[in-house]
Design a protein around this motif. Structure first.
Motif, mmCIF file in Angstrom:
data_model
loop_
_atom_site.group_PDB
_atom_site.id
_atom_site.type_symbol
_atom_site.label_atom_id
_atom_site.label_comp_id
_atom_site.label_asym_id
_atom_site.label_seq_id
_atom_site.Cartn_x
_atom_site.Cartn_y
_atom_site.Cartn_z
ATOM 1 N N GLU A 1 -1.801 -17.437 -73.250
ATOM 2 C CA GLU A 1 -2.040 -16.095 -72.733
ATOM 3 C C GLU A 1 -2.430 -16.183 -71.266
ATOM 4 N N LEU A 2 -1.918 -15.251 -70.492
ATOM 5 C CA LEU A 2 -2.265 -15.136 -69.079
ATOM 6 C C LEU A 2 -2.923 -13.790 -68.858
ATOM 7 N N SER A 3 -3.879 -13.772 -67.957
ATOM 8 C CA SER A 3 -4.447 -12.492 -67.563
ATOM 9 C C SER A 3 -4.602 -12.485 -66.053
ATOM 10 N N THR B 1 5.843 -10.178 -71.493
ATOM 11 C CA THR B 1 4.749 -9.242 -71.725
ATOM 12 C C THR B 1 4.222 -9.545 -73.128
ATOM 13 N N ARG B 2 3.003 -9.170 -73.410
ATOM 14 C CA ARG B 2 2.433 -9.392 -74.741
ATOM 15 C C ARG B 2 3.281 -8.685 -75.799
ATOM 16 N N ALA C 1 0.454 -5.159 -67.987
ATOM 17 C CA ALA C 1 -0.016 -6.543 -67.892
ATOM 18 C C ALA C 1 -1.531 -6.652 -67.780
ATOM 19 N N GLU C 2 -2.140 -5.773 -67.031
ATOM 20 C CA GLU C 2 -3.593 -5.863 -66.862
ATOM 21 C C GLU C 2 -4.328 -5.569 -68.164
ATOM 22 N N ILE D 1 -2.566 -14.940 -61.447
ATOM 23 C CA ILE D 1 -2.570 -15.550 -62.767
ATOM 24 C C ILE D 1 -2.705 -17.056 -62.591
ATOM 25 N N GLU E 1 -2.872 -5.499 -71.459
ATOM 26 C CA GLU E 1 -2.405 -6.263 -72.621
ATOM 27 C C GLU E 1 -2.257 -7.757 -72.357
ATOM 28 N N GLY E 2 -2.120 -8.139 -71.101
ATOM 29 C CA GLY E 2 -1.922 -9.536 -70.775
ATOM 30 C C GLY E 2 -0.454 -9.954 -70.846
ATOM 31 N N LEU E 3 -0.229 -11.200 -70.521
ATOM 32 C CA LEU E 3 1.094 -11.797 -70.519
ATOM 33 C C LEU E 3 1.020 -13.088 -71.317
ATOM 34 N N ASP F 1 -6.489 -11.911 -62.668
ATOM 35 C CA ASP F 1 -7.876 -11.875 -62.212
ATOM 36 C C ASP F 1 -8.069 -10.666 -61.289
#
Length: 154
Positions: free
Chosen positions: A84-86, A50-51, A31-32, A93, A34-36, A88
């Motif tokens: 997209e979520l990332s 997941t991405r 997740a960190e 998120i 590739e992101g969500l 912090d």
């Protein structure tokens, strides 16, 4: 394909940020980097992918015949609001305000793992959904899973 496990109660802060619970974060090692992706669910809830999983879904959608009106409508409604979520630096998120409003999500949230996705529910709505469990869950299990021919441990 990732399969997630667990149900987690969380709180949103005033800005709509949510800390990913440690037990869930361990299941999201990519997740960190590739992101969500978060999107609307079929009921009044949100869904986090997941991405990698989102890309598989998009690949399936791209195979559909976009000359058909119903297909185009489905794709529009399904992808509406996808964001997209990332994470912090604090492991939080930020959930998009428009999606929170769509799902009626307040400060108290439930993250319910459902195979390859994580459903995001308002706590009260989730409790109501789970309180409406069928009277005979065994009949539902037979109807949905009966044709698979799998051995049952239940």
């Amino acid at each position: 394909m990732s399969h997630f496990l667990g149900e987690f109660e969380c709180k949103l802060d005033a800005k709509g940020r949510m800390m990913i619970p440690t037990g869930l974060k361990r299941q999201l090692p990519e997740a960190e980097a590739e992101g969500l992706v978060i999107n609307r669910g079929f009921e009044k809830h949100l869904v986090i992918y997941t991405r990698k999983e989102w890309n598989l879904i998009i690949d399936d959608l791209a195979k559909l015949n976009q000359y058909e009106k119903r297909t185009r409508e489905f794709i529009r409604y399904f992808t509406r609001g996808a964001t997209e979520l990332s994470l912090d630096a604090s492991g939080r998120i930020l959930l998009p305000k428009a999606l929170l409003e769509y799902a009626g999500i307040g400060n108290d949230v439930v993250l319910a793992c459902q195979l390859n996705k994580i459903e995001v529910w308002d706590q009260k709505a989730y409790d109501e959904q789970m309180d409406s469990e069928p009277e005979n869950f065994a009949n539902l299990a037979e109807e949905v899973m009966g044709g698979l021919g799998r051995r049952s441990d239940g």
